[in-house]
Design an enzyme around this catalytic site. Structure first.
Site, PDB file in Angstrom:
ATOM      1  N   LYS A   1      32.863  35.882  27.327  1.00 56.85           N
ATOM      2  CA  LYS A   1      33.540  36.724  28.325  1.00 56.85           C
ATOM      3  C   LYS A   1      34.627  37.575  27.683  1.00 56.85           C
ATOM      4  O   LYS A   1      34.658  38.791  27.833  1.00 56.85           O
ATOM      5  CB  LYS A   1      34.157  35.839  29.414  1.00 56.85           C
ATOM      6  CG  LYS A   1      35.112  36.596  30.334  1.00 56.85           C
ATOM      7  CD  LYS A   1      35.718  35.710  31.398  1.00 56.85           C
ATOM      8  CE  LYS A   1      36.909  34.902  30.956  1.00 56.85           C
ATOM      9  NZ  LYS A   1      38.205  35.592  31.001  1.00 56.85           N
ATOM     10  N   ASN A   2      35.520  36.917  26.958  1.00 55.14           N
ATOM     11  CA  ASN A   2      36.695  37.652  26.480  1.00 55.14           C
ATOM     12  C   ASN A   2      36.348  38.642  25.373  1.00 55.14           C
ATOM     13  O   ASN A   2      36.959  39.707  25.272  1.00 55.14           O
ATOM     14  CB  ASN A   2      37.789  36.669  26.053  1.00 55.14           C
ATOM     15  CG  ASN A   2      38.377  35.961  27.268  1.00 55.14           C
ATOM     16  OD1 ASN A   2      38.187  36.417  28.405  1.00 55.14           O
ATOM     17  ND2 ASN A   2      39.069  34.857  27.045  1.00 55.14           N
TER      18      ASN A   2
ATOM     19  N   CYS B   1      44.006  35.040  36.793  1.00 53.88           N
ATOM     20  CA  CYS B   1      44.145  33.631  37.177  1.00 53.88           C
ATOM     21  C   CYS B   1      45.616  33.242  37.280  1.00 53.88           C
ATOM     22  O   CYS B   1      46.470  33.830  36.619  1.00 53.88           O
ATOM     23  CB  CYS B   1      43.487  32.738  36.125  1.00 53.88           C
ATOM     24  SG  CYS B   1      41.710  32.793  36.142  1.00 53.88           S
TER      25      CYS B   1
ATOM     26  N   ARG C   1      52.667  36.045  33.125  1.00 57.79           N
ATOM     27  CA  ARG C   1      51.926  36.710  32.057  1.00 57.79           C
ATOM     28  C   ARG C   1      52.472  38.129  31.891  1.00 57.79           C
ATOM     29  O   ARG C   1      51.921  39.098  32.403  1.00 57.79           O
ATOM     30  CB  ARG C   1      50.429  36.686  32.359  1.00 57.79           C
ATOM     31  CG  ARG C   1      49.914  35.264  32.390  1.00 57.79           C
ATOM     32  CD  ARG C   1      48.473  35.186  32.770  1.00 57.79           C
ATOM     33  NE  ARG C   1      47.580  35.459  31.652  1.00 57.79           N
ATOM     34  CZ  ARG C   1      46.259  35.433  31.744  1.00 57.79           C
ATOM     35  NH1 ARG C   1      45.687  35.175  32.883  1.00 57.79           N
ATOM     36  NH2 ARG C   1      45.513  35.663  30.687  1.00 57.79           N
TER      37      ARG C   1
ATOM     38  N   ASP D   1      42.254  27.545  26.545  1.00 57.81           N
ATOM     39  CA  ASP D   1      41.170  27.628  27.531  1.00 57.81           C
ATOM     40  C   ASP D   1      40.297  26.373  27.542  1.00 57.81           C
ATOM     41  O   ASP D   1      39.457  26.213  28.427  1.00 57.81           O
ATOM     42  CB  ASP D   1      40.303  28.867  27.273  1.00 57.81           C
ATOM     43  CG  ASP D   1      41.051  30.155  27.570  1.00 57.81           C
ATOM     44  OD1 ASP D   1      42.069  30.105  28.266  1.00 57.81           O
ATOM     45  OD2 ASP D   1      40.609  31.224  27.089  1.00 57.81           O
TER      46      ASP D   1
ATOM     47  N   ARG E   1      33.989  34.276  37.901  1.00 54.63           N
ATOM     48  CA  ARG E   1      34.557  35.312  37.031  1.00 54.63           C
ATOM     49  C   ARG E   1      34.086  35.135  35.595  1.00 54.63           C
ATOM     50  O   ARG E   1      34.045  36.105  34.839  1.00 54.63           O
ATOM     51  CB  ARG E   1      36.097  35.231  37.037  1.00 54.63           C
ATOM     52  CG  ARG E   1      36.716  35.749  38.307  1.00 54.63           C
ATOM     53  CD  ARG E   1      38.214  35.753  38.157  1.00 54.63           C
ATOM     54  NE  ARG E   1      38.539  36.223  36.828  1.00 54.63           N
ATOM     55  CZ  ARG E   1      39.694  36.042  36.208  1.00 54.63           C
ATOM     56  NH1 ARG E   1      40.644  35.416  36.817  1.00 54.63           N
ATOM     57  NH2 ARG E   1      39.896  36.506  35.007  1.00 54.63           N
TER      58      ARG E   1
HETATM   59  N1  EPU Z   1      52.767  37.189  26.443  1.00 60.47           N
HETATM   60  C1  EPU Z   1      53.992  37.789  26.559  1.00 60.47           C
HETATM   61  N2  EPU Z   1      54.039  39.161  26.599  1.00 60.47           N
HETATM   62  C2  EPU Z   1      52.933  39.928  26.534  1.00 60.47           C
HETATM   63  C3  EPU Z   1      51.680  39.316  26.409  1.00 60.47           C
HETATM   64  C4  EPU Z   1      51.630  37.924  26.362  1.00 60.47           C
HETATM   65  O1  EPU Z   1      55.016  37.131  26.626  1.00 60.47           O
HETATM   66  O2  EPU Z   1      53.059  41.151  26.586  1.00 60.47           O
HETATM   67  C5  EPU Z   1      52.701  35.719  26.390  1.00 60.47           C
HETATM   68  C6  EPU Z   1      51.897  35.114  27.532  1.00 60.47           C
HETATM   69  O3  EPU Z   1      52.673  34.972  28.693  1.00 60.47           O
HETATM   70  C7  EPU Z   1      51.453  33.797  26.927  1.00 60.47           C
HETATM   71  C8  EPU Z   1      51.253  34.148  25.459  1.00 60.47           C
HETATM   72  O4  EPU Z   1      51.953  35.361  25.241  1.00 60.47           O
HETATM   73  O5  EPU Z   1      52.471  32.846  27.034  1.00 60.47           O
HETATM   74  C9  EPU Z   1      49.824  34.343  25.033  1.00 60.47           C
HETATM   75  O6  EPU Z   1      49.146  35.157  25.954  1.00 60.47           O
HETATM   76  P1  EPU Z   1      48.041  36.201  25.538  1.00 60.47           P
HETATM   77  O7  EPU Z   1      48.578  37.576  25.747  1.00 60.47           O
HETATM   78  O8  EPU Z   1      47.471  35.841  24.221  1.00 60.47           O
HETATM   79  O9  EPU Z   1      46.937  35.952  26.650  1.00 60.47           O
HETATM   80  P2  EPU Z   1      45.988  37.054  27.183  1.00 60.47           P
HETATM   81  O10 EPU Z   1      45.698  38.012  26.105  1.00 60.47           O
HETATM   82  O11 EPU Z   1      46.456  37.543  28.487  1.00 60.47           O
HETATM   83  C10 EPU Z   1      43.752  35.921  26.443  1.00 60.47           C
HETATM   84  C11 EPU Z   1      42.535  35.427  27.148  1.00 60.47           C
HETATM   85  C12 EPU Z   1      42.895  34.175  27.930  1.00 60.47           C
HETATM   86  C13 EPU Z   1      43.419  33.126  26.963  1.00 60.47           C
HETATM   87  C14 EPU Z   1      44.606  33.688  26.176  1.00 60.47           C
HETATM   88  C15 EPU Z   1      45.127  32.760  25.101  1.00 60.47           C
HETATM   89  C16 EPU Z   1      41.324  37.469  27.589  1.00 60.47           C
HETATM   90  C17 EPU Z   1      40.829  38.448  28.591  1.00 60.47           C
HETATM   91  N3  EPU Z   1      42.069  36.468  28.053  1.00 60.47           N
HETATM   92  O12 EPU Z   1      44.697  36.196  27.468  1.00 60.47           O
HETATM   93  O13 EPU Z   1      41.717  33.714  28.528  1.00 60.47           O
HETATM   94  O14 EPU Z   1      43.830  31.988  27.668  1.00 60.47           O
HETATM   95  O15 EPU Z   1      44.218  34.922  25.537  1.00 60.47           O
HETATM   96  O16 EPU Z   1      44.114  32.437  24.208  1.00 60.47           O
HETATM   97  O17 EPU Z   1      41.002  37.583  26.424  1.00 60.47           O
HETATM   98  C18 EPU Z   1      40.395  32.816  30.229  1.00 60.47           C
HETATM   99  O18 EPU Z   1      39.414  33.304  29.638  1.00 60.47           O
HETATM  100  O19 EPU Z   1      40.295  32.013  31.180  1.00 60.47           O
HETATM  101  C19 EPU Z   1      41.719  33.194  29.795  1.00 60.47           C
HETATM  102  C20 EPU Z   1      42.791  32.980  30.544  1.00 60.47           C
END
Ligand code: EPU
Length: 437
Positions: free
Chosen positions: A28-29, A122, A127, A323, A416
Site C-alpha cells: 500500500k504505502n 487513521c 500527525r 505498523d 483502506r
Molecule cells: N512527524 C512530525 N512531523 C512531520 C511528519 C511526521 O512530527 O512533518 C512525526 C509523526 O507524528 C510521527 C513520526 O514523525 O511521530 C513518524 O511519522 P511519519 O511521517 O514517518 O509517518 P507517515 O509518513 O505519516 C508512514 C506510513 C505509516 C507508517 C509510518 C511510520 C504511509 C502512507 N504511511 O506514515 O503507515 O506507520 O510511515 O512507518 O507511508 C499504515 O500504513 O497504516 C500507516 C499508518
C-alpha cells in the site's frame, strides 16, 4: 463498500486449525508513493501489482483532479500526468487519507503552486506536517494559509524550486518521499539529512533513478539528489514498474499463522524486508521457514507447544515497524510470560489493547507508549470497533484466536489497506463474513 458493514468472525478457541496458502498483495504505502511520483512525469507511467484498495482509489482520484489521466485495470494502473494543471487538491478526498500529503511534493515541483487541506487518515495520534512545510521553505517556497484558514498554500519561487540542504527533525517516511520528489525536479542539488530508510523510500529512490534522476546515498540517512532543473521526467522502462509485496500484510499473516494455523504458506512476499520481526518470532519458538519469496509455518500444532514472551520497541527502519506492533501485541497475549510492547513512533497506537483486554487478555498500560502483557490468556469473542487499519487486522487475528463470535465494526479502515481480505482468509479456513447492517 456499504458504510455500516462489519465482519463477523467465528473464533477457533485457540486451536490451530487453519491451513493452506495465502498470497500477499502489493505494498500500500509503496504504491501510494510511486503513484504520486508519477505526477513528476510528462507521459504514461505503467505500474503492476498495485493493491486494489480504497486508499489507492483515493490517490488516483486526486491525480485525476489535478488533471492526470489514469487507466485502472485491477492491479495494473497507468498514470499519464502530461496534462497535469491543477494544484488545488480535491478537499474531501485529500482529507480522507494521510498519504494525500505526498502529492504536494510532485505537484509543487511540476506546477509551482499547491493548495491542500491538512491531511486526514487513521486515528493514531498527532500527525504534524512541519517536516514537509519547512522542507519546501528551504527550497525557496513560500508557505501560507488560505483566507478561510482551511488550507495550506505553497508557492515555489520564481523559476522553480531550488536545491537545498534540508535537515529532517524526525525521520518521516512520507516527508522523505515528498521532498525527494520535489528535489528531483528542482534547480541544483539537494542534500537531505536524517531521512527515513524504510523499504518504501528505497523503492522510490530506485524508481526515480530509473527515470534518470541522480541520487546518492540509497539506503542511508543522507540522500543527495541532483535536480532535473524543472524538467518533467519520462518513463524509460519496457515493462510496467512492479510494486513490491506489502511487508505489513506479510507480517500480519505470519502472526495469524503462528497463532491459528497448523501449516501456512505465505506467498508473493519478500521476507528480507521483515528480517527483525521474523527473527523475534523464531526466538519465541515460531517454526518459520523462508525462501526468497515465501514464508512457511509448519508443524505448528504439536501438543503442549507454547511460544515465549517478547519485548518489542517500535523504531524507524531497520527497527521494528510500528505498523506491525498491533499484530505482535495479539501474539503477546498468547505467548507464555510477560511481554513488553513499546510504541515509540506514534502516541495513540496502543489504545487497541483496551479492547483486547476486554476480550480477556491480561494487559497493563504503563503509559501512552508502553504496555505489559501477561500471557497466555484465553480470549472471548466481542463487539470491536477498529481504530485504524493495522489494529483492524490485529482484531481479526484476535477474533480468530478467541472462543465464540466477534463482530468487527469500522471496517472501512481495514478496506483502506487490505485487498480481498475476507476472500484470502476464507481460503485458509477462517470463518469470516462481511455483514451489511
Ligand atoms: N512527524 C512530525 N512531523 C512531520 C511528519 C511526521 O512530527 O512533518 C512525526 C509523526 O507524528 C510521527 C513520526 O514523525 O511521530 C513518524 O511519522 P511519519 O511521517 O514517518 O509517518 P507517515 O509518513 O505519516 C508512514 C506510513 C505509516 C507508517 C509510518 C511510520 C504511509 C502512507 N504511511 O506514515 O503507515 O506507520 O510511515 O512507518 O507511508 C499504515 O500504513 O497504516 C500507516 C499508518
Amino acid at each position: 463498500m456499504h458504510a455500516t458493514e462489519s465482519f463477523r468472525i467465528e473464533g477457533i478457541s485457540g486451536k490451530k486449525e487453519l491451513r493452506g496458502t495465502i498470497a500477499v498483495s502489493g505494498s500500500k504505502n509503496e504504491a501510494l508513493s510511486l503513484l504520486a511520483a508519477a505526477a513528476l512525469f510528462n507521459g504514461k507511467v505503467p505500474f503492476s501489482n498495485v493493491p486494489v484498495i480504497s486508499d489507492i482509489e483515493k490517490m488516483t482520484a486526486l491525480l485525476r483532479h489535478a488533471g492526470a489521466v489514469t487507466d485502472e485495470k485491477g492491479s495494473a494502473i497507468t498514470v499519464d500526468a502530461a496534462t497535469i494543471s491543477n494544484g488545488r487538491f480535491d478537499r474531501e478526498t485529500a482529507r480522507a487519507f494521510r498519504a494525500s500529503i505526498i502529492l504536494t511534493g510532485p505537484l509543487l515541483a511540476r506546477l509551482g503552486k499547491v493548495t491542500f487541506p491538512p491531511p486526514g487518515g487513521c486515528l493514531i495520534g498527532k500527525r504534524p506536517i512541519d517536516v514537509f512545510l519547512s522542507g519546501y521553505e528551504r527550497m525557496g517556497a513560500r508557505v501560507c494559509t488560505t483566507d478561510d484558514n482551511e488550507s495550506f498554500e505553497i508557492v515555489a519561487p520564481e523559476g522553480g524550486l531550488r536545491g537545498a540542504e534540508i535537515f529532517f527533525r524526525v525521520q518521516s517516511v512520507t516527508g522523505t518521499e515528498a521532498l525527494l520528489m520535489a528535489a528531483s525536479l528542482a534547480h541544483g542539488t539537494s542534500v537531505l539529512h536524517n531521512v527515513a530508510m524504510e523499504p518504501e523510500v528505497t523503492s522510490l529512490v530506485r524508481f526515480l533513478e530509473s527515470a534518470g534522476v541522480e541520487i546518492h546515498g540509497i539506503g542511508t540517512p543522507i540522500l543527495t539528489v541532483v535536480g532535473n532543473g524543472g524538467k518533467a521526467l519520462s518513463f524509460r522502462g519496457e515493462k510496467p514498474w512492479t510494486i513490491t509485496p506489502d511487508r505489513i500484510e506479510t507480517g500480519s499473516f505470519v502472526i495469524l499463522g503462528a497463532l491459528c494455523a497448523e501449516e501456512l504458506t505465505i506467498t508473493n512476499c519478500d521476507p528480507s524486508q521483515l528480517a527483525l520481526p521474523l527473527d523475534i518470532l523464531k526466538t519465541c519458538g515460531v517454526p518459520i521457514e523462508t525462501t526468497p519469496d515465501s514464508i512457511r509455518i509448519r508443524d505448528n500444532s504439536k501438543p503442549n507447544k507454547s511460544f515465549s514472551a517478547l519485548t518489542i520497541r517500535t523504531h524507524e527502519y531497520p527497527g521494528f515497524p510500528t505498523d506491525l506492533q498491533a499484530p505482535f501485541g495479539i501474539f503477546a497475549t498468547q505467548a507464555t510470560g510477560e511481554s513488553v510492547v513499546e510504541e515509540m513512533i506514534f502516541e495513540g497506537r496502543l489504545g487497541y489493547l483496551e479492547d483486547i483486554a476486554r476480550m480477556g487478555a491480561n494487559v497493563a498500560l504503563a503509559h501512552v507508549h508502553k504496555a505489559i502483557i501477561q500471557g497466555p490468556s484465553s480470549l472471548s469473542g466481542r463487539e470491536l470497533y477498529s481504530p485504524d487499519l493495522r489494529a483492524g487486522l490485529a482484531y481479526i487475528i484476535a477474533a480468530c484466536v478467541a472462543r465464540g463470535t466477534s463482530h468487527i465494526h469500522n471496517i472501512h479502515y481495514i478496506d483502506r489497506g487490505y485487498e480481498r481480505l475476507e476472500e484470502k482468509l476464507r481460503g485458509i479456513g477462517v470463518a469470516i463474513q462481511r455483514v451489511k447492517a
